[in-house]
Design an enzyme around this catalytic site. Structure first.
Site, mmCIF file in Angstrom:
data_model
loop_
_atom_site.group_PDB
_atom_site.id
_atom_site.type_symbol
_atom_site.label_atom_id
_atom_site.label_comp_id
_atom_site.label_asym_id
_atom_site.label_seq_id
_atom_site.Cartn_x
_atom_site.Cartn_y
_atom_site.Cartn_z
ATOM 1 N N HIS A 74 -65.601 -20.123 69.865
ATOM 2 C CA HIS A 74 -66.556 -21.233 69.824
ATOM 3 C C HIS A 74 -66.980 -21.659 71.237
ATOM 4 C CE1 HIS A 74 -66.679 -22.403 65.536
ATOM 5 N NE2 HIS A 74 -65.548 -21.740 65.508
ATOM 6 N N GLU A 112 -69.301 -23.594 72.068
ATOM 7 C CA GLU A 112 -69.760 -24.988 72.129
ATOM 8 C C GLU A 112 -68.613 -25.953 72.381
ATOM 9 O OE1 GLU A 112 -67.905 -24.901 68.221
ATOM 10 O OE2 GLU A 112 -69.079 -23.450 69.380
ATOM 11 N N CYS A 138 -68.600 -17.076 65.270
ATOM 12 C CA CYS A 138 -67.564 -17.204 64.242
ATOM 13 C C CYS A 138 -67.966 -16.461 62.963
ATOM 14 C CB CYS A 138 -67.274 -18.679 63.997
ATOM 15 S SG CYS A 138 -65.788 -18.996 63.020
#
Length: 384
Positions: free
Chosen positions: A356, A358, A272
């Site tokens: 992202h 995660e 990001c």
């Protein structure tokens, strides 16, 4: 009780929405964005990348699973407020510990329900992310002209360094791994790699994924210098997500990253804002997007393998792929608009992605990136 609206959202162009307030009372100004995720509103509200923004949720049923003590991405909500279609109902979920409204009240964040979020989202898409003032008054007293003026006076996110506002005050270590049934979170006790994570607004689940990939993580503030990072003798360096204008944060982050890159054998991985910081350090440029990418259903194509990942995104700026210098390869692109979603150096284990990995909309489409980072550190040790 009053039948009058108890919340008001005023846009800088003079458009006004009325609804029902929940959560904290008061007034806030911010940029307005929309998020298309159907779940994860607690993670969204506590994601530091949303600093300076009010979030409109396009999915109508927000709050129906309540909140809990495990899903916060940072200690307190960072987003300035939220706007939803339906008022939050009594939650029904086995992990619930509180209602969304009570949670927002305790943490000083305003919520607004009863809004035509489709109309609001359409306005954002057509006009770009507007500046807004959001107010909640149980008595329904609003000075609309003052709210519109407040929205117009909001400085906006361009040129604004917000990473310094959400970063950690001092360094700390992290060993908590990803949540897993039935034990929940566990600790990393056999780490193979020493990683320094630079915190521009890091989400906890990113740190958990690093720990689960075998990393002993030390987190440093956003203003850490190359000397600060290298003094810890890391096996790898991670650049976190975060809010604001990457060019502003880059004033101090780019020199630090360039200093790290001078040590050619250290793997570097960014997500990001960390992706944007790396791109700036390598000589590329970033630009403000019309309405950004915010959601949990964004298709991203790996240009090198042809694989398509379903990803979670949250960014209002993007790397301008036309400015990528020689030796920096574009590895991922958005299938929505073709914007850049990943880069890597041609001959070194230095890479980053805009989305992202995660998060888990895929649900595991992108976790390989953490494993790739760990494998690069393995290779470095094997070669030494």
């Amino acid at each position: 009780m009053t039948d009058r609206p108890t919340a008001c959202l005023a846009l800088a162009d003079g458009t006004v929405f009325y609804g029902r307030g929940f959560g904290a009372t008061g007034q806030t100004t911010a940029e307005l964005c929309f998020n298309t995720a159907m779940t994860g509103y607690q993670e969204i509200m506590t994601d530091p990348s949303y600093a300076g923004q009010v979030v409109t949720f396009t999915f109508p049923h927000i709050g129906n699973t309540g909140v809990n003590d495990e899903d916060d991405e940072t200690t307190d909500p960072v987003a300035s407020g939220m706007v939803v279609k339906w008022d939050p109902t009594e939650p029904s979920n086995w992990r619930t510990t509180d209602t969304l409204g009570a949670w927002l009240t305790k943490r000083g964040r305003i919520g607004m329900g009863g809004v035509d979020t489709r109309r609001l989202t359409r306005a954002i898409r057509q006009q770009g992310a507007p500046h807004v003032a959001l107010a909640h008054d149980p008595d329904g007293n609003f000075d609309v002209a003052a709210l519109v003026a407040a929205a117009r006076n909001f400085a906006g996110l361009v040129g604004l360094d917000l990473a310094k506002d959400v970063t950690c005050a001092q360094s700390y270590t992290w060993d908590e791994m990803r949540w897993a049934w039935p034990d929940g979170y566990s600790r990393q006790t056999a780490a193979r790699h020493k990683v320094v994570a630079v915190d521009y607004g890091a989400k906890r689940n990113i740190l958990r994924c690093l720990a689960s990939a075998g990393c002993d993580v030390t987190v440093l503030p956003a203003t850490a210098t190359a000397e600060d990072i290298l003094a810890l003798n890391p096996d790898g360096v991670f650049l976190s997500n975060g809010p604001g204008d990457p060019a502003a944060t880059g004033a101090y982050a780019v020199p630090a990253i360039k200093g790290v890159l001078e040590h050619e054998d250290i793997p570097v991985f960014g997500i990001c804002l960390g992706h944007q910081m790396l791109a700036l350090a390598l000589g590329a440029q970033t630009i403000k997007m019309n309405h950004g990418h915010h959601g949990a259903n964004h298709p991203v194509k790996d240009t090198e393998t042809g694989k398509v990942e379903i990803t979670s995104m949250n960014h209002g700026f993007t790397v301008d792929s036309q400015t990528l210098p020689e030796g920096v390869h574009e590895t991922h692109i958005s299938l929505f608009d073709g914007s850049n979603c990943g880069i890597r150096l041609a001959d070194r284990p230095v890479f980053s992605v805009q989305y992202h990995p995660e998060a888990s909309p895929g649900p595991m489409d992108s976790y390989y990136l953490f494993e790739r980072f760990a494998a690069a550190m393995d290779d470095r040790k094997a070669a030494s």
